[in-house]
Design a protein around this motif. Structure first.
Motif, PDB file in Angstrom:
ATOM      1  N   HIS A   1      74.456 -36.098 -50.451  1.00 43.56           N
ATOM      2  CA  HIS A   1      75.514 -35.877 -49.470  1.00 43.56           C
ATOM      3  C   HIS A   1      75.958 -34.424 -49.484  1.00 43.56           C
ATOM      4  CE1 HIS A   1      77.963 -38.410 -46.797  1.00 43.56           C
ATOM      5  NE2 HIS A   1      78.831 -37.397 -46.839  1.00 43.56           N
ATOM      6  N   ALA A   2      76.349 -33.929 -48.318  1.00 45.42           N
ATOM      7  CA  ALA A   2      76.855 -32.565 -48.178  1.00 45.42           C
ATOM      8  C   ALA A   2      78.371 -32.583 -48.084  1.00 45.42           C
ATOM      9  CB  ALA A   2      76.258 -31.902 -46.934  1.00 45.42           C
ATOM     10  N   VAL A   3      79.024 -31.613 -48.732  1.00 46.15           N
ATOM     11  CA  VAL A   3      80.487 -31.596 -48.704  1.00 46.15           C
ATOM     12  C   VAL A   3      81.022 -31.294 -47.307  1.00 46.15           C
ATOM     13  CG1 VAL A   3      80.661 -30.917 -51.130  1.00 46.15           C
ATOM     14  CG2 VAL A   3      80.639 -29.140 -49.367  1.00 46.15           C
ATOM     15  N   ASP A   4      80.190 -30.686 -46.437  1.00 42.52           N
ATOM     16  CA  ASP A   4      80.653 -30.359 -45.087  1.00 42.52           C
ATOM     17  C   ASP A   4      80.181 -31.361 -44.037  1.00 42.52           C
ATOM     18  OD1 ASP A   4      77.980 -29.696 -44.958  1.00 42.52           O
ATOM     19  OD2 ASP A   4      78.284 -27.615 -44.323  1.00 42.52           O
ATOM     20  N   ASP A   5      79.753 -32.541 -44.485  1.00 39.83           N
ATOM     21  CA  ASP A   5      79.357 -33.592 -43.549  1.00 39.83           C
ATOM     22  C   ASP A   5      80.540 -33.921 -42.638  1.00 39.83           C
ATOM     23  OD1 ASP A   5      78.811 -36.121 -42.309  1.00 39.83           O
ATOM     24  OD2 ASP A   5      77.395 -36.601 -43.900  1.00 39.83           O
ATOM     25  N   PRO A   6      80.391 -33.739 -41.307  1.00 44.52           N
ATOM     26  CA  PRO A   6      81.531 -33.953 -40.415  1.00 44.52           C
ATOM     27  C   PRO A   6      81.698 -35.397 -39.949  1.00 44.52           C
ATOM     28  CG  PRO A   6      79.693 -33.113 -39.156  1.00 44.52           C
ATOM     29  CD  PRO A   6      79.221 -33.211 -40.577  1.00 44.52           C
ATOM     30  N   ILE A   7      80.804 -36.277 -40.352  1.00 48.63           N
ATOM     31  CA  ILE A   7      80.845 -37.665 -39.904  1.00 48.63           C
ATOM     32  C   ILE A   7      81.245 -38.606 -41.035  1.00 48.63           C
ATOM     33  CG2 ILE A   7      79.467 -39.569 -38.962  1.00 48.63           C
ATOM     34  CD1 ILE A   7      77.819 -37.458 -37.472  1.00 48.63           C
ATOM     35  N   VAL A   8      80.638 -38.428 -42.195  1.00 49.92           N
ATOM     36  CA  VAL A   8      80.977 -39.231 -43.377  1.00 49.92           C
ATOM     37  C   VAL A   8      81.618 -38.317 -44.404  1.00 49.92           C
ATOM     38  CG1 VAL A   8      80.131 -40.703 -45.228  1.00 49.92           C
ATOM     39  CG2 VAL A   8      79.113 -40.868 -42.948  1.00 49.92           C
ATOM     40  N   TRP A   9      82.840 -38.584 -44.728  1.00 50.75           N
ATOM     41  CA  TRP A   9      83.659 -37.769 -45.619  1.00 50.75           C
ATOM     42  C   TRP A   9      83.079 -37.760 -47.028  1.00 50.75           C
ATOM     43  CZ3 TRP A   9      89.602 -39.041 -46.154  1.00 50.75           C
ATOM     44  CH2 TRP A   9      90.308 -37.863 -46.425  1.00 50.75           C
ATOM     45  N   ALA A  10      82.710 -36.587 -47.515  1.00 46.82           N
ATOM     46  CA  ALA A  10      82.190 -36.492 -48.879  1.00 46.82           C
ATOM     47  C   ALA A  10      83.216 -36.929 -49.908  1.00 46.82           C
ATOM     48  CB  ALA A  10      81.736 -35.061 -49.155  1.00 46.82           C
ATOM     49  N   ASP A  11      84.497 -36.811 -49.549  1.00 45.69           N
ATOM     50  CA  ASP A  11      85.562 -37.178 -50.487  1.00 45.69           C
ATOM     51  C   ASP A  11      85.515 -38.651 -50.883  1.00 45.69           C
ATOM     52  OD1 ASP A  11      86.101 -34.671 -49.445  1.00 45.69           O
ATOM     53  OD2 ASP A  11      88.271 -34.950 -49.442  1.00 45.69           O
ATOM     54  N   ASN A  12      84.834 -39.484 -50.072  1.00 43.48           N
ATOM     55  CA  ASN A  12      84.804 -40.913 -50.396  1.00 43.48           C
ATOM     56  C   ASN A  12      83.974 -41.194 -51.648  1.00 43.48           C
ATOM     57  OD1 ASN A  12      82.257 -42.745 -49.824  1.00 43.48           O
ATOM     58  ND2 ASN A  12      82.159 -41.155 -48.274  1.00 43.48           N
ATOM     59  N   PHE A  13      83.218 -40.179 -52.129  1.00 45.46           N
ATOM     60  CA  PHE A  13      82.433 -40.361 -53.345  1.00 45.46           C
ATOM     61  C   PHE A  13      83.212 -40.013 -54.607  1.00 45.46           C
ATOM     62  CE2 PHE A  13      79.053 -39.875 -50.156  1.00 45.46           C
ATOM     63  CZ  PHE A  13      78.272 -40.979 -50.474  1.00 45.46           C
ATOM     64  N   GLU A  14      84.390 -39.424 -54.456  1.00 41.66           N
ATOM     65  CA  GLU A  14      85.150 -38.978 -55.631  1.00 41.66           C
ATOM     66  C   GLU A  14      85.405 -40.138 -56.596  1.00 41.66           C
ATOM     67  OE1 GLU A  14      89.279 -36.586 -56.742  1.00 41.66           O
ATOM     68  OE2 GLU A  14      89.066 -37.535 -54.768  1.00 41.66           O
ATOM     69  N   ALA A  15      85.924 -41.236 -56.084  1.00 44.54           N
ATOM     70  CA  ALA A  15      86.246 -42.370 -56.950  1.00 44.54           C
ATOM     71  C   ALA A  15      84.985 -43.014 -57.510  1.00 44.54           C
ATOM     72  CB  ALA A  15      87.068 -43.397 -56.179  1.00 44.54           C
ATOM     73  N   SER A  16      83.939 -43.103 -56.708  1.00 43.84           N
ATOM     74  CA  SER A  16      82.690 -43.726 -57.170  1.00 43.84           C
ATOM     75  C   SER A  16      82.064 -42.927 -58.305  1.00 43.84           C
ATOM     76  CB  SER A  16      81.708 -43.844 -56.010  1.00 43.84           C
ATOM     77  OG  SER A  16      82.196 -44.719 -55.017  1.00 43.84           O
ATOM     78  N   ILE A  17      82.103 -41.597 -58.190  1.00 45.53           N
ATOM     79  CA  ILE A  17      81.568 -40.751 -59.257  1.00 45.53           C
ATOM     80  C   ILE A  17      82.368 -40.957 -60.536  1.00 45.53           C
ATOM     81  CG2 ILE A  17      81.294 -38.354 -60.000  1.00 45.53           C
ATOM     82  CD1 ILE A  17      80.585 -37.661 -57.097  1.00 45.53           C
ATOM     83  N   ALA A  18      83.689 -40.987 -60.422  1.00 42.26           N
ATOM     84  CA  ALA A  18      84.528 -41.183 -61.603  1.00 42.26           C
ATOM     85  C   ALA A  18      84.301 -42.552 -62.242  1.00 42.26           C
ATOM     86  CB  ALA A  18      85.998 -41.014 -61.221  1.00 42.26           C
ATOM     87  N   ARG A  19      84.156 -43.571 -61.415  1.00 49.06           N
ATOM     88  CA  ARG A  19      83.991 -44.928 -61.944  1.00 49.06           C
ATOM     89  C   ARG A  19      82.637 -45.137 -62.614  1.00 49.06           C
ATOM     90  NH1 ARG A  19      84.909 -48.468 -56.799  1.00 49.06           N
ATOM     91  NH2 ARG A  19      84.113 -50.104 -58.204  1.00 49.06           N
ATOM     92  N   SER A  20      81.583 -44.507 -62.082  1.00 52.33           N
ATOM     93  CA  SER A  20      80.235 -44.841 -62.554  1.00 52.33           C
ATOM     94  C   SER A  20      79.611 -43.823 -63.495  1.00 52.33           C
ATOM     95  CB  SER A  20      79.313 -45.034 -61.349  1.00 52.33           C
ATOM     96  OG  SER A  20      79.225 -43.845 -60.586  1.00 52.33           O
ATOM     97  N   THR A  21      80.111 -42.581 -63.524  1.00 50.38           N
ATOM     98  CA  THR A  21      79.439 -41.553 -64.331  1.00 50.38           C
ATOM     99  C   THR A  21      80.257 -41.050 -65.510  1.00 50.38           C
ATOM    100  OG1 THR A  21      80.244 -39.645 -63.026  1.00 50.38           O
ATOM    101  CG2 THR A  21      78.268 -40.768 -62.232  1.00 50.38           C
ATOM    102  N   VAL A  22      81.508 -41.485 -65.631  1.00 48.39           N
ATOM    103  CA  VAL A  22      82.350 -41.068 -66.753  1.00 48.39           C
ATOM    104  C   VAL A  22      82.178 -42.058 -67.902  1.00 48.39           C
ATOM    105  CG1 VAL A  22      84.718 -40.662 -67.525  1.00 48.39           C
ATOM    106  CG2 VAL A  22      83.997 -39.925 -65.240  1.00 48.39           C
ATOM    107  N   ALA A  23      81.881 -41.536 -69.078  1.00 44.40           N
ATOM    108  CA  ALA A  23      81.517 -42.386 -70.218  1.00 44.40           C
ATOM    109  C   ALA A  23      82.615 -43.357 -70.624  1.00 44.40           C
ATOM    110  CB  ALA A  23      81.129 -41.509 -71.406  1.00 44.40           C
ATOM    111  N   THR A  24      83.868 -43.000 -70.381  1.00 47.93           N
ATOM    112  CA  THR A  24      84.978 -43.862 -70.787  1.00 47.93           C
ATOM    113  C   THR A  24      85.332 -44.917 -69.739  1.00 47.93           C
ATOM    114  OG1 THR A  24      86.518 -42.219 -69.903  1.00 47.93           O
ATOM    115  CG2 THR A  24      85.999 -42.092 -72.254  1.00 47.93           C
ATOM    116  N   SER A  25      84.667 -44.888 -68.600  1.00 49.95           N
ATOM    117  CA  SER A  25      84.965 -45.840 -67.541  1.00 49.95           C
ATOM    118  C   SER A  25      84.415 -47.220 -67.877  1.00 49.95           C
ATOM    119  CB  SER A  25      84.373 -45.363 -66.213  1.00 49.95           C
ATOM    120  OG  SER A  25      84.466 -46.377 -65.230  1.00 49.95           O
ATOM    121  N   SER A  26      85.178 -48.243 -67.553  1.00 45.39           N
ATOM    122  CA  SER A  26      84.719 -49.618 -67.788  1.00 45.39           C
ATOM    123  C   SER A  26      83.613 -50.014 -66.820  1.00 45.39           C
ATOM    124  CB  SER A  26      85.901 -50.585 -67.658  1.00 45.39           C
ATOM    125  OG  SER A  26      86.451 -50.535 -66.345  1.00 45.39           O
TER     126      SER A  26
END
Length: 425
Positions: A346-371
């Motif tokens: 995904h590109a951060v400047d995608d004008p159709i699908v907001w790149a910001d929607n991946f922020e929570a998914s990245i935190a939930r799935s790639t952080v070692a302390t996440s359940s």
């Protein structure tokens, strides 16, 4: 345009007042315009780069990826297409479509429609020179919204993998799209994964020992990612790549820039396909659940408006939130259930699908302390590229969508070539 006109007047007539007004207006635009901010100096809450759960296996795969051709070419994104709007628009205006000779096979869906009828869906198959090679991967491709196997970015990818990589390519044409008929009375919607599940099982069985790589573009990426979450451990794919997809459709509904500048045009395309063409229009009208006149009116301007007016009532969802939750990998426990390596490009400047929607998914799935941490969830975020764009070089017409093609192949090769060592997860 007013700012540019004032600036031109200042330069032409030496007007200090025009210069001050122009600079003030430009500063205001630069501060408040999402695309200018996002493209020029602020990448947003999701930092560009490769995001994954840090494990020994993933580190080795990431090292393979960072040495790949697509990572080297990422710095070659076309500089004069300086924002996401231009990167999105230019390819569809300037790139030529490859002529692909497909062999079409039909398969029956697993769901029953009206009168117990199961839908027939098309698989369009393209073979490499010399025919199917069982030592090379098979790409199972999901096209974008309102598209088919003839979409320019799809044919470009098919041409690349069949001619340069020796892969076999199979495009699943979504039900009722690409000129295919509807016999079940059940139209396409983005939350249905059963069609892809059936296609994946058929293609994997036919491919034998050859690994099958899922590839999704835009809406196809949404369906593919959601399938990876809903199928869990029974997913037969070797890995999957979603390009310009979305993991949280409800969150993306609040993306004001895309809703204002891009969705009205996309919504008109949906209206033309679903409300003015047969058999879609008659199926919706016959159901009695969709107000066609209101949906055709100017009151329905965004994709969310369209989904709320058609998809939600036609398919019996309680509301738009229920539909978007059903369609989104990031909702419920689906993200944690992904059982094969899945890359979101995904590109951060995608004008159709907001790149910001991946922020929570990245935190939930790639952080070692996440359940909900999951070593199969990969995210590749680029500084530019727009939506299904990523043009390369000074004159991108020659290489067309090469970056996307390379990114898919590079990820698949990293996953298939770098296998777990003894005792390594």
């Amino acid at each position: 345009w007013l700012a540019l006109a004032l600036l031109a007047a200042a330069l032409a007539w030496g007007s200090l007042l025009a210069l001050v007004l122009a600079m003030g207006l430009l500063c205001h635009i630069a501060r408040h315009d999402w695309q200018i901010r996002r493209s020029l100096w602020h990448s947003g809450p999701v930092p560009p780069g490769l995001h994954f759960l840090d494990t020994p296996l993933n580190r080795r795969r990431a090292s393979h990826l960072r040495a790949s051709s697509s990572h080297r070419r990422e710095r070659d994104l076309t500089s004069w297409l300086w924002n996401g709007d231009l990167q999105t628009l230019f390819p569809f205006l300037a790139f030529k479509t490859h002529k692909i000779v497909y062999e079409r096979l039909w398969f029956e869906s697993s769901e029953e429609g009206e009168g117990g009828v199961r839908e027939l869906l098309a698989l369009d198959i393209a073979l490499p020179v010399g025919g199917f090679d069982p030592s090379k991967p098979v790409a199972l491709i999901c096209h974008g919204l309102n598209g088919g196997s003839g979409e320019a970015y799809v044919t470009d990818f098919v041409s690349h993998v069949t001619e340069k990589c020796g892969w076999t390519a199979v495009v699943m044409v979504a039900r009722g799209l690409g000129g295919t008929p509807i016999r079940s009375g059940q139209l396409f919607h983005g939350a249905r994964t059963s069609d892809l599940a059936t296609a994946a099982k058929l293609v994997c069985n036919a491919a034998g020992a050859a690994p099958v790589v899922g590839v999704g573009f835009s809406m196809g990426a949404i369906v593919l990612a959601n399938f990876c979450g809903t199928s869990g451990d029974i997913n037969p794919l070797a890995c999957a790549v979603g390009l310009s997809g979305c993991y949280d459709c409800a969150h993306n509904a609040h993306f004001e820039y895309g809703r204002t500048y891009w969705q009205p045009w996309l919504t008109q395309q949906l209206k033309a396909s679903y409300l003015l063409k047969q058999p879609h229009a008659s199926i919706l009208a016959k159901s009695g659940r969709v107000d066609l006149q209101r949906t055709l009116s100017s009151a329905v301007r965004s994709i969310t408006d369209f989904d709320e007016a058609t998809v939600v009532p036609f398919n019996g969802y309680a509301d738009i939130d229920a539909y978007y939750a059903d369609m989104s990998l990031a909702r419920g426990d689906k993200l944690a259930r992904v059982a094969v390596p899945l890359l979101a490009l995904h590109a951060v400047d995608d004008p159709i699908v907001w790149a910001d929607n991946f922020e929570a998914s990245i935190a939930r799935s790639t952080v070692a302390t996440s359940s909900e941490k999951n070593p199969n969830c990969w995210f590749r975020i680029t500084r530019g590229g727009g939506h299904v764009g990523w043009s390369l070089g000074v004159d991108p017409r020659g290489e067309r969508w090469l970056f996307m093609n390379l990114a898919v192949v590079d990820f698949a090769e990293a996953i298939l070539a770098v296998v777990p060592r003894e005792g390594e997860a």
